[in-house]
Design a protein around this motif. Sequence first.
Motif, PDB file in Angstrom:
ATOM      1  N   ALA A 223       0.841  -1.402  -0.056  1.00 30.98           N
ATOM      2  CA  ALA A 223       0.121   0.043  -0.015  1.00 30.98           C
ATOM      3  C   ALA A 223       0.941   1.186  -0.030  1.00 30.98           C
ATOM      4  N   GLY A 224       1.860   1.207   0.657  1.00 34.82           N
ATOM      5  CA  GLY A 224       2.760   2.426   0.685  1.00 34.82           C
ATOM      6  C   GLY A 224       4.070   2.431  -0.368  1.00 34.82           C
ATOM      7  N   TRP A 225       5.011   3.642   0.048  1.00 35.06           N
ATOM      8  CA  TRP A 225       5.955   3.602  -1.046  1.00 35.06           C
ATOM      9  C   TRP A 225       7.205   2.815  -0.481  1.00 35.06           C
ATOM     10  N   VAL A 226       8.013   2.248  -1.255  1.00 36.16           N
ATOM     11  CA  VAL A 226       9.317   1.443  -0.711  1.00 36.16           C
ATOM     12  C   VAL A 226      10.377   2.237  -1.019  1.00 36.16           C
ATOM     13  N   GLN A 227      11.333   2.055  -0.222  1.00 30.87           N
ATOM     14  CA  GLN A 227      12.597   2.946  -0.720  1.00 30.87           C
ATOM     15  C   GLN A 227      13.770   1.802   0.316  1.00 30.87           C
ATOM     16  N   TRP A 228      14.932   2.083  -0.090  1.00 31.89           N
ATOM     17  CA  TRP A 228      16.030   1.640   0.645  1.00 31.89           C
ATOM     18  C   TRP A 228      16.886   2.678   1.572  1.00 31.89           C
ATOM     19  N   THR A 229      17.428   2.235   2.440  1.00 29.52           N
ATOM     20  CA  THR A 229      18.373   3.137   3.348  1.00 29.52           C
ATOM     21  C   THR A 229      19.586   2.511   3.304  1.00 29.52           C
ATOM     22  N   LYS A 230      20.955   3.364   3.375  1.00 31.05           N
ATOM     23  CA  LYS A 230      22.129   2.903   3.455  1.00 31.05           C
ATOM     24  C   LYS A 230      22.458   3.586   4.919  1.00 31.05           C
TER      25      LYS A 230
ATOM     26  N   GLY B  94      20.938   4.660   7.377  1.00 28.34           N
ATOM     27  CA  GLY B  94      19.849   5.493   7.697  1.00 28.34           C
ATOM     28  C   GLY B  94      19.768   6.634   6.568  1.00 28.34           C
ATOM     29  N   PHE B  95      20.581   6.550   5.629  1.00 23.96           N
ATOM     30  CA  PHE B  95      20.460   7.757   4.273  1.00 23.96           C
ATOM     31  C   PHE B  95      19.563   7.113   3.485  1.00 23.96           C
TER      32      PHE B  95
ATOM     33  N   ILE C   5       6.564  -0.628   7.633  1.00 20.81           N
ATOM     34  CA  ILE C   5       7.294  -1.791   7.880  1.00 20.81           C
ATOM     35  C   ILE C   5       8.710  -1.392   7.512  1.00 20.81           C
ATOM     36  N   ARG C   6       9.585  -2.343   8.136  1.00 14.91           N
ATOM     37  CA  ARG C   6      11.062  -2.253   7.721  1.00 14.91           C
ATOM     38  C   ARG C   6      11.895  -3.588   7.996  1.00 14.91           C
ATOM     39  N   ALA C   7      12.592  -3.755   7.295  1.00 17.15           N
ATOM     40  CA  ALA C   7      13.584  -4.814   7.591  1.00 17.15           C
ATOM     41  C   ALA C   7      14.942  -4.525   7.178  1.00 17.15           C
ATOM     42  N   GLN C   8      16.008  -4.941   7.942  1.00 12.44           N
ATOM     43  CA  GLN C   8      17.082  -4.516   7.808  1.00 12.44           C
ATOM     44  C   GLN C   8      18.317  -5.846   7.703  1.00 12.44           C
ATOM     45  N   ALA C   9      19.379  -5.527   6.615  1.00 12.07           N
ATOM     46  CA  ALA C   9      20.352  -6.407   6.709  1.00 12.07           C
ATOM     47  C   ALA C   9      21.646  -5.686   6.557  1.00 12.07           C
ATOM     48  N   LYS C  10      22.752  -6.428   6.880  1.00 17.49           N
ATOM     49  CA  LYS C  10      24.152  -5.845   7.211  1.00 17.49           C
ATOM     50  C   LYS C  10      24.975  -6.550   5.682  1.00 17.49           C
ATOM     51  N   LEU C  11      25.785  -5.653   5.069  1.00 14.23           N
ATOM     52  CA  LEU C  11      26.340  -5.885   3.877  1.00 14.23           C
ATOM     53  C   LEU C  11      27.935  -5.800   4.674  1.00 14.23           C
ATOM     54  N   THR C  12      28.627  -6.760   4.390  1.00 16.24           N
ATOM     55  CA  THR C  12      29.923  -7.130   4.820  1.00 16.24           C
ATOM     56  C   THR C  12      30.904  -7.210   3.676  1.00 16.24           C
ATOM     57  N   VAL C  13      31.842  -6.372   3.321  1.00 17.87           N
ATOM     58  CA  VAL C  13      32.629  -6.514   2.166  1.00 17.87           C
ATOM     59  C   VAL C  13      33.915  -6.915   2.641  1.00 17.87           C
ATOM     60  N   LEU C  14      34.553  -7.944   1.916  1.00 17.14           N
ATOM     61  CA  LEU C  14      35.746  -8.632   2.361  1.00 17.14           C
ATOM     62  C   LEU C  14      36.976  -8.566   1.230  1.00 17.14           C
ATOM     63  N   ALA C  15      37.914  -8.244   1.652  1.00 17.04           N
ATOM     64  CA  ALA C  15      39.241  -8.312   0.637  1.00 17.04           C
ATOM     65  C   ALA C  15      39.152  -9.749  -0.151  1.00 17.04           C
TER      66      ALA C  15
ATOM     67  N   ALA D   5      27.722  -1.715   5.039  1.00 15.02           N
ATOM     68  CA  ALA D   5      26.525  -0.689   5.808  1.00 15.02           C
ATOM     69  C   ALA D   5      25.602  -1.642   6.220  1.00 15.02           C
ATOM     70  N   GLN D   6      24.536  -0.936   7.064  1.00 25.88           N
ATOM     71  CA  GLN D   6      23.521  -1.656   7.399  1.00 25.88           C
ATOM     72  C   GLN D   6      22.346  -1.108   6.603  1.00 25.88           C
ATOM     73  N   TYR D   7      21.756  -1.954   5.634  1.00 31.99           N
ATOM     74  CA  TYR D   7      20.790  -1.546   4.735  1.00 31.99           C
ATOM     75  C   TYR D   7      19.428  -1.848   5.313  1.00 31.99           C
ATOM     76  N   GLN D   8      18.522  -1.149   4.825  1.00 28.15           N
ATOM     77  CA  GLN D   8      17.056  -1.272   5.130  1.00 28.15           C
ATOM     78  C   GLN D   8      16.017  -0.990   4.311  1.00 28.15           C
ATOM     79  N   CYS D   9      15.190  -1.975   3.925  1.00 29.02           N
ATOM     80  CA  CYS D   9      14.013  -1.933   3.100  1.00 29.02           C
ATOM     81  C   CYS D   9      13.037  -1.465   3.703  1.00 29.02           C
ATOM     82  N   GLN D  10      12.363  -0.304   3.425  1.00 23.05           N
ATOM     83  CA  GLN D  10      11.361   0.473   4.158  1.00 23.05           C
ATOM     84  C   GLN D  10      10.138   0.666   3.418  1.00 23.05           C
TER      85      GLN D  10
END
Length: 161
Positions: free
Chosen positions: A79-86, A88-89, A142-152, A127-132
């Motif tokens: 019903a609402g608009w969907v956006q992602w944050t990185k 908190g941005f 509603i929101r759900a988050q996940a962490k992206l870790t980048v390895l060498a 970063a911490q990403y969130q689907c809002q």
Amino acid sequence: MGLCQEFSYCTGQHISRPVQPIFLNRATLVGGCWCAALSDVTQPADVEPAQQAFRITPKDIEAVQGDEVVMRCEVEHLAGWVQWTKDGFALGFGNEIVGFPRFSLNQNHSDGVYNLRITNTSYDDAAQYQCQVGPAQHNLPIRAQAKLTVLAPPKGYHDQH
């Protein structure tokens, strides 16, 4: 909101309890009743519409620098608009994300798919990403988050991939 009882001018049928159109933006007032277009569906007035909810939430991901990553987010009864944050941005609502040329939102509105794609991952992407999903009508945000870790990358990794 208007309700019809006993005889519905909308359908021309006798009904035993109040009904209301689900899609009021396409409804018209006829004979004191809110009537929806023929393609619209009515439901009993005492039944709450389904709330927006996640079908698939993003998961924590470990990626090697230079990999492509897709963070999944699927919503049902949207019903609402969907956006992602990185961290908190807010990254915005469009397929292309301004200021983040390696990021894109792979959207399919009819299927409720709003996946975040990151190509050629770098350490800055960790970063911490969130689907809002924002509030709308009778739906809470509603929101759900996940962490992206980048390895060498291990020595010779990109030669093999």
